[in-house]
Design a protein around this motif. Structure first.
Motif, PDB file in Angstrom:
ATOM      1  N   VAL A  29       0.843  -1.201   0.000  1.00 43.71           N
ATOM      2  CA  VAL A  29       0.000   0.000   0.000  1.00 43.71           C
ATOM      3  C   VAL A  29       0.878   1.251   0.000  1.00 43.71           C
ATOM      4  O   VAL A  29       0.618   2.209  -0.745  1.00 43.71           O
ATOM      5  N   ILE A  30       1.966   1.230   0.791  1.00 50.20           N
ATOM      6  CA  ILE A  30       2.858   2.409   0.845  1.00 50.20           C
ATOM      7  C   ILE A  30       3.512   2.629  -0.533  1.00 50.20           C
ATOM      8  O   ILE A  30       3.501   3.728  -1.078  1.00 50.20           O
ATOM      9  N   ILE A  49      -6.820   5.140  -1.923  1.00 48.39           N
ATOM     10  CA  ILE A  49      -7.105   3.994  -1.037  1.00 48.39           C
ATOM     11  C   ILE A  49      -7.901   2.931  -1.798  1.00 48.39           C
ATOM     12  O   ILE A  49      -7.584   1.740  -1.737  1.00 48.39           O
ATOM     13  N   ILE A  50      -8.918   3.378  -2.566  1.00 45.35           N
ATOM     14  CA  ILE A  50      -9.756   2.422  -3.317  1.00 45.35           C
ATOM     15  C   ILE A  50      -8.876   1.601  -4.268  1.00 45.35           C
ATOM     16  O   ILE A  50      -8.960   0.373  -4.320  1.00 45.35           O
ATOM     17  N   PHE A  53      -6.113  -0.735  -2.356  1.00 48.26           N
ATOM     18  CA  PHE A  53      -6.640  -1.950  -1.725  1.00 48.26           C
ATOM     19  C   PHE A  53      -7.335  -2.875  -2.737  1.00 48.26           C
ATOM     20  O   PHE A  53      -7.324  -4.094  -2.570  1.00 48.26           O
ATOM     21  N   GLY A  54      -7.925  -2.291  -3.799  1.00 49.16           N
ATOM     22  CA  GLY A  54      -8.529  -3.140  -4.847  1.00 49.16           C
ATOM     23  C   GLY A  54      -7.451  -3.977  -5.522  1.00 49.16           C
ATOM     24  O   GLY A  54      -7.579  -5.201  -5.662  1.00 49.16           O
ATOM     25  N   SER A  55      -6.340  -3.313  -5.912  1.00 47.25           N
ATOM     26  CA  SER A  55      -5.289  -4.066  -6.617  1.00 47.25           C
ATOM     27  C   SER A  55      -4.571  -5.022  -5.663  1.00 47.25           C
ATOM     28  O   SER A  55      -4.192  -6.135  -6.054  1.00 47.25           O
ATOM     29  N   ILE A  97     -11.931  -2.816   2.789  1.00 51.27           N
ATOM     30  CA  ILE A  97     -11.481  -1.412   2.773  1.00 51.27           C
ATOM     31  C   ILE A  97     -11.780  -0.809   1.391  1.00 51.27           C
ATOM     32  O   ILE A  97     -12.325   0.278   1.278  1.00 51.27           O
ATOM     33  N   HIS A  98     -11.474  -1.593   0.340  1.00 52.11           N
ATOM     34  CA  HIS A  98     -11.725  -1.132  -1.031  1.00 52.11           C
ATOM     35  C   HIS A  98     -13.222  -0.871  -1.244  1.00 52.11           C
ATOM     36  O   HIS A  98     -13.625   0.203  -1.688  1.00 52.11           O
TER      37      HIS A  98
END
Ligand code: HEM
Ligand code: FES
Length: 344
Positions: A29-30, A49-50, A53-55, A97-98
């Motif tokens: 994520v970072i 964020i979307i 977290f989706g990928s 989260i996504h």
């Protein structure tokens, strides 16, 4: 095992795997955020964020789907299989989260119920390029939620291994919905070529792995078991079975594992009572046949888990004629003790 449902055993290895999972997810994520902000500094934090977290979830899902066939092809992957459930639950958290941020950004600010809004904000169900792709993501999320919330051994024990397995095979339905979600979404959002790339490479790799594994498995089913005398079936020569290991044969459409250990041979049904693991791919540890998937154990001569556990699998009678191993195709009831066949 079957005495009662077991609490997850937080042994040292499991804790290490969990740390590796959490650390890798954070690192991804970072890195995703840094790369996105360097190349597209105008991206909003919600969109970041979307997408991150989706990928992340789609990468994790591919790893999860690859573990099964990989561990059938190479036993070195078995430790990851042992921890697959934790990976699955972690992936579900990424998906949550996504999905949660997507619902917040696209559906929560109006006066319609956000879930109702997913289904009704775009009613272009007949269109390919404007299809309400979020509906597909939502359905996949529901399946993944069902799987994550029933992943504990409590549900495994109460639903029965068969029902639990069927429920968890729904992951392939979720996978199909997710592929459609991302591809149809790509017509409407600026889905990155990176994500589309992961999907294409991932889909080809997952299908390829499953095909290769199915081919390997079909070899077992097609191994010729010849008819002997008086109903006995000729299966193999003793040398073909390694010490403390088994060879698997398909007898009357059932897979049977013949184990060789300490100058003896014993045969049991190949399917573990826990989650259907292939017992014949395990080995004898401490005198017990040990399932390669999560370590359930069975005594070779009676197919019973040692006390206090209560799992039982069917046993078979064997005989030797010189170096040739014969099996009586009629299975005994589960847990029935059968005198091992002694190698003289
Ligand atoms: C409630 C459920 C879901 C909703 C509302 C939802 C919504 C969205 C939206 C709005 C986008 C476009 C984002 C953008 O590019 O701006 C998107 C893309 C995506 N979704 Fe979902 N989604 C859901 C479930 C899922 C699930 C279960 C997965 C499984 C992995 C998933 C994976 C993805 C991926 C990989 C992308 C492409 C990300 C990118 O642009 O790089 N989604 N989703
Ligand atoms: S399938 Fe889990 S121990 Fe055999």
């Amino acid at each position: 095992m079957g005495l009662d449902y077991q609490l997850v055993l937080w042994n040292k290895h499991k804790k290490t795997y969990d740390k590796v999972i959490v650390f890798s997810m954070l690192l991804y994520v970072i890195l995703f955020a840094v790369v996105t902000l360097v190349f597209n500094s105008e991206t909003s934090i919600e969109t970041l964020i979307i997408r991150a977290f989706g990928s992340l979830a789609i990468i994790m899902l591919h790893i999860i789907l690859a573990i099964g066939p990989l561990s059938r092809l190479n036993t070195r992957f078995l430790p990851i299989l042992y921890n697959r459930r934790h990976l699955g639950v972690s992936m579900f958290i990424a998906v949550l989260i996504h999905g949660g941020f997507s619902i917040f950004q696209f559906h929560a600010l109006g006066d319609v119920n956000p879930i109702y809004s997913i289904f009704t904000s775009n009613m272009d169900y007949g269109s390919l390029t404007n299809f309400p792709f979020q509906v597909l993501g939502f359905l996949a999320l529901l399946i993944l939620f069902t799987m994550a919330s029933t992943s504990h051994d409590f549900f495994l024990a109460n639903l029965s291994a068969k029902t639990w397995k069927r429920l968890h095979m729904m992951v392939y339905v979720a996978y199909t919905l997710i592929i459609a979600h991302v591809f149809l979404g790509a017509f409407q959002q600026e889905t990155s070529p990176f994500t589309i790339g992961i999907l294409i490479i991932g889909f080809i790799s997952i299908s390829g792995l499953h095909i290769v594994t199915a081919f390997k498995e079909s070899k077992i089913d097609n191994t010729k078991v010849k008819k002997g005398t008086e109903g006995w079936l000729k299966v193999c020569e003793i040398e073909e079975i390694e010490e403390t290991r088994a060879k698997i044969f398909t007898i009357k459409n059932e897979r049977v594992a013949i184990f060789k250990y300490g100058g003896k041979l014993s045969a049991i049904h190949n399917v573990c009572k826990h989650q259907g693991g292939p017992l014949g791919e395990g080995k004898i540890i401490d005198g017990c046949i040990t399932c390669p998937w999560h370590g359930y154990q069975y005594l070779p001569y009676n197919g019973q888990s040692p006390p206090p556990f209560t799992e039982k699998v069917a046993t078979y009678e064997l005989k030797l004629d010189g170096k040739i191993v014969y099996i009586n195709p009629k299975a005994f009831e589960e847990g029935k003790a059968v005198e091992p066949c002694y190698i003289i």
